[in-house]
Scaffold this motif. Sequence first.
Motif, PDB file in Angstrom:
ATOM      1  N   MET A   1       0.828  -1.208   0.000  1.00  7.73           N
ATOM      2  CA  MET A   1       0.000   0.000   0.000  1.00  7.73           C
ATOM      3  C   MET A   1       0.864   1.261   0.000  1.00  7.73           C
ATOM      4  SD  MET A   1      -2.627  -1.272   2.897  1.00  7.73           S
ATOM      5  CE  MET A   1      -3.972  -2.379   2.605  1.00  7.73           C
ATOM      6  N   GLU A   2       2.061   1.166  -0.543  1.00 10.13           N
ATOM      7  CA  GLU A   2       2.961   2.323  -0.552  1.00 10.13           C
ATOM      8  C   GLU A   2       2.603   3.292  -1.679  1.00 10.13           C
ATOM      9  OE1 GLU A   2       7.235   1.192   1.055  1.00 10.13           O
ATOM     10  OE2 GLU A   2       6.705   0.028  -0.707  1.00 10.13           O
ATOM     11  N   SER A   3       3.044   4.534  -1.508  1.00 13.53           N
ATOM     12  CA  SER A   3       2.788   5.554  -2.521  1.00 13.53           C
ATOM     13  C   SER A   3       3.819   5.515  -3.637  1.00 13.53           C
ATOM     14  CB  SER A   3       2.781   6.946  -1.875  1.00 13.53           C
ATOM     15  OG  SER A   3       4.008   7.191  -1.225  1.00 13.53           O
ATOM     16  N   CYS A   4       4.982   4.919  -3.382  1.00 13.46           N
ATOM     17  CA  CYS A   4       6.023   4.829  -4.419  1.00 13.46           C
ATOM     18  C   CYS A   4       6.714   3.470  -4.306  1.00 13.46           C
ATOM     19  CB  CYS A   4       7.028   5.966  -4.247  1.00 13.46           C
ATOM     20  SG  CYS A   4       8.219   6.104  -5.597  1.00 13.46           S
ATOM     21  N   PRO A   5       6.045   2.389  -4.714  1.00 12.48           N
ATOM     22  CA  PRO A   5       6.567   1.041  -4.486  1.00 12.48           C
ATOM     23  C   PRO A   5       7.712   0.630  -5.407  1.00 12.48           C
ATOM     24  CG  PRO A   5       4.496   0.942  -5.664  1.00 12.48           C
ATOM     25  CD  PRO A   5       4.703   2.382  -5.307  1.00 12.48           C
ATOM     26  N   ALA A   6       7.754   1.151  -6.640  1.00  8.09           N
ATOM     27  CA  ALA A   6       8.832   0.865  -7.607  1.00  8.09           C
ATOM     28  C   ALA A   6       8.954  -0.617  -7.951  1.00  8.09           C
ATOM     29  CB  ALA A   6      10.175   1.394  -7.074  1.00  8.09           C
TER      30      ALA A   6
ATOM     31  N   TYR B   1       3.486  -4.356 -15.511  1.00 10.50           N
ATOM     32  CA  TYR B   1       2.222  -4.978 -15.141  1.00 10.50           C
ATOM     33  C   TYR B   1       1.099  -4.425 -16.011  1.00 10.50           C
ATOM     34  CZ  TYR B   1       4.791  -6.370 -10.966  1.00 10.50           C
ATOM     35  OH  TYR B   1       5.721  -6.895 -10.098  1.00 10.50           O
ATOM     36  N   GLU B   2       0.233  -5.324 -16.466  1.00 15.15           N
ATOM     37  CA  GLU B   2      -0.929  -4.896 -17.253  1.00 15.15           C
ATOM     38  C   GLU B   2      -2.007  -4.300 -16.363  1.00 15.15           C
ATOM     39  OE1 GLU B   2      -2.307  -8.157 -19.571  1.00 15.15           O
ATOM     40  OE2 GLU B   2      -0.461  -8.327 -20.748  1.00 15.15           O
ATOM     41  N   THR B   3      -1.982  -4.660 -15.090  1.00 14.26           N
ATOM     42  CA  THR B   3      -3.001  -4.171 -14.166  1.00 14.26           C
ATOM     43  C   THR B   3      -2.365  -3.980 -12.800  1.00 14.26           C
ATOM     44  OG1 THR B   3      -5.210  -4.623 -13.278  1.00 14.26           O
ATOM     45  CG2 THR B   3      -3.707  -6.496 -13.467  1.00 14.26           C
ATOM     46  N   ASP B   4      -3.129  -3.410 -11.854  1.00 18.46           N
ATOM     47  CA  ASP B   4      -2.600  -3.208 -10.509  1.00 18.46           C
ATOM     48  C   ASP B   4      -3.741  -3.227  -9.503  1.00 18.46           C
ATOM     49  OD1 ASP B   4      -3.842  -0.720 -10.636  1.00 18.46           O
ATOM     50  OD2 ASP B   4      -2.008   0.358 -11.140  1.00 18.46           O
ATOM     51  N   LEU B   5      -3.448  -2.807  -8.290  1.00 26.76           N
ATOM     52  CA  LEU B   5      -4.458  -2.804  -7.230  1.00 26.76           C
ATOM     53  C   LEU B   5      -5.712  -2.019  -7.607  1.00 26.76           C
ATOM     54  CD1 LEU B   5      -2.593  -2.399  -3.816  1.00 26.76           C
ATOM     55  CD2 LEU B   5      -4.598  -3.815  -4.218  1.00 26.76           C
TER      56      LEU B   5
ATOM     57  N   MET C   1      -0.092   7.737  -7.103  1.00 28.36           N
ATOM     58  CA  MET C   1      -0.338   8.127  -5.712  1.00 28.36           C
ATOM     59  C   MET C   1      -1.746   8.694  -5.561  1.00 28.36           C
ATOM     60  SD  MET C   1       1.937  10.601  -3.271  1.00 28.36           S
ATOM     61  CE  MET C   1       1.484  10.854  -1.544  1.00 28.36           C
ATOM     62  N   ARG C   2      -2.228   9.374  -6.597  1.00 28.09           N
ATOM     63  CA  ARG C   2      -3.563   9.948  -6.535  1.00 28.09           C
ATOM     64  C   ARG C   2      -4.612   8.847  -6.392  1.00 28.09           C
ATOM     65  NH1 ARG C   2      -5.290  14.162 -11.094  1.00 28.09           N
ATOM     66  NH2 ARG C   2      -3.680  15.310  -9.956  1.00 28.09           N
ATOM     67  N   GLU C   3      -4.469   7.760  -7.153  1.00 26.53           N
ATOM     68  CA  GLU C   3      -5.417   6.654  -7.050  1.00 26.53           C
ATOM     69  C   GLU C   3      -5.312   5.981  -5.685  1.00 26.53           C
ATOM     70  OE1 GLU C   3      -4.814   3.992 -10.274  1.00 26.53           O
ATOM     71  OE2 GLU C   3      -5.428   5.409 -11.818  1.00 26.53           O
ATOM     72  N   LEU C   4      -4.101   5.839  -5.190  1.00 26.96           N
ATOM     73  CA  LEU C   4      -3.905   5.241  -3.871  1.00 26.96           C
ATOM     74  C   LEU C   4      -4.630   6.041  -2.798  1.00 26.96           C
ATOM     75  CD1 LEU C   4      -2.375   3.232  -1.937  1.00 26.96           C
ATOM     76  CD2 LEU C   4      -0.556   4.950  -1.849  1.00 26.96           C
TER      77      LEU C   4
ATOM     78  N   LEU D   1       2.067  -1.685   4.721  1.00 28.21           N
ATOM     79  CA  LEU D   1       1.067  -0.632   4.881  1.00 28.21           C
ATOM     80  C   LEU D   1       1.498   0.757   4.422  1.00 28.21           C
ATOM     81  CD1 LEU D   1      -0.289  -1.921   8.267  1.00 28.21           C
ATOM     82  CD2 LEU D   1      -1.684  -1.548   6.246  1.00 28.21           C
ATOM     83  N   GLY D   2       2.753   0.955   4.095  1.00 27.76           N
ATOM     84  CA  GLY D   2       3.149   2.275   3.620  1.00 27.76           C
ATOM     85  C   GLY D   2       2.760   3.366   4.594  1.00 27.76           C
ATOM     86  N   GLU D   3       2.257   4.480   4.060  1.00 24.94           N
ATOM     87  CA  GLU D   3       1.873   5.610   4.905  1.00 24.94           C
ATOM     88  C   GLU D   3       0.394   5.562   5.305  1.00 24.94           C
ATOM     89  OE1 GLU D   3       2.952   5.921   1.768  1.00 24.94           O
ATOM     90  OE2 GLU D   3       5.051   6.520   1.973  1.00 24.94           O
ATOM     91  N   ILE D   4      -0.336   4.540   4.830  1.00 22.49           N
ATOM     92  CA  ILE D   4      -1.782   4.483   5.021  1.00 22.49           C
ATOM     93  C   ILE D   4      -2.205   4.645   6.487  1.00 22.49           C
ATOM     94  CG2 ILE D   4      -3.822   3.016   4.793  1.00 22.49           C
ATOM     95  CD1 ILE D   4      -2.954   4.190   2.168  1.00 22.49           C
ATOM     96  N   PRO D   5      -1.558   3.971   7.456  1.00 24.97           N
ATOM     97  CA  PRO D   5      -2.022   4.106   8.849  1.00 24.97           C
ATOM     98  C   PRO D   5      -1.900   5.517   9.417  1.00 24.97           C
ATOM     99  CG  PRO D   5      -0.730   2.109   8.596  1.00 24.97           C
ATOM    100  CD  PRO D   5      -0.547   2.912   7.333  1.00 24.97           C
TER     101      PRO D   5
END
Length: 350
Positions: free
Chosen positions: A167-172, A181-185, A222-225, A253-257
């Motif tokens: 759930m990171e904003s910049c996973p790389a 990837y053809e698709t993502d979260l 990041m906007r979609e996240l 969890l990235g920055e989500i919490p």
Amino acid sequence: MKRPVLAVLDSEAGYAVSFMEYINRQNKAPFEVRAFTDPEQLRIFLLQHRAAIVLVSEKDCKEEIREWTGGSVMVLTEQRRGRKPNSVFKYQAASEVMRDVMRLYGAEEESRSDASYVREEPGSGFLKRRVRIIGVFSPIGRCMKTAFAMALGQCLAAKKPTVLLNMESCPAYEEIMHTEYETDLGEAIYHIRNEERHPASRILPLMQSIGDMDYLPPFRSMRELCAVSEEEWEQLIGVLEHASTYESIVLDLGEIPLMMPGLLQLCDVIYMPVRQDYTAKAKIRSFLERPLQEDGKDSAVQIGDVIEERLRRLTLSDDVLPLSGDRWFESLPYSRLGRYAEECIMRDQL
């Protein structure tokens, strides 16, 4: 409860048996595959057992097969282009064949109210062990959070079906994995937002694998996240918990919490990599002393009070990481960090 059956009929014995052996080795596979090389063998089997899917090679496909089963019938075709509906290209990796089958099956399930695939109604899902949800989070940066989550997930996957959500904003991931990837979260969240009857049948085919561990490619935007609500995250995690065969869910969890601390309450164990410098300690204290938000309002209860019993602080040093950047994620379980992750699994009985 046994897994639903996927019956494969192909007079080319090597193909049917190889496909069966590969899929059945994947203990996270949603179906048990049975291989047949003769239509009469299949007919006798279907008289006594139900198959959710019957996958038939084009040369062996006969109209009466549809009369033998109440399940879905799909055709293994040797033509990659110009395929008929409900057909799957035969000569590709078994995992890709399975993904195509699941996509077709998911589309059919949406139009049927008596779905036989993984059901999400209470009491009708797979019978499996209790699912453990493991969070990996830290309010500080450069603490090897992602590396630990990857090592932990892969070590767990060697023992039980495991999936990782980043759930990171910049996973790389694309650069690290040397892939596109053809698709993502975002597609998984799309199926959640659509309130589909059986989102698992749409979401599970999106999975990618690293070794034995599955993962959903993370958001690239990041906007979609940031547009994903806490309720949507909870619904997605719920689908993986209740409507799949996974027994461990690892959340990077990235920055989500920082915005949605309530997600930490879903976790059975929370690993928090820390650093020993003054600034890092101050940030951790600041986070744990924050009031827990309830229904958009600050609670009198602090975050640390709620998660303290499940919190495991980890102090990691750079020398535990693999030296080479080649296949870096895949090499993590074999590094000192991987050995440390194994110790955590044993200690916390994951």
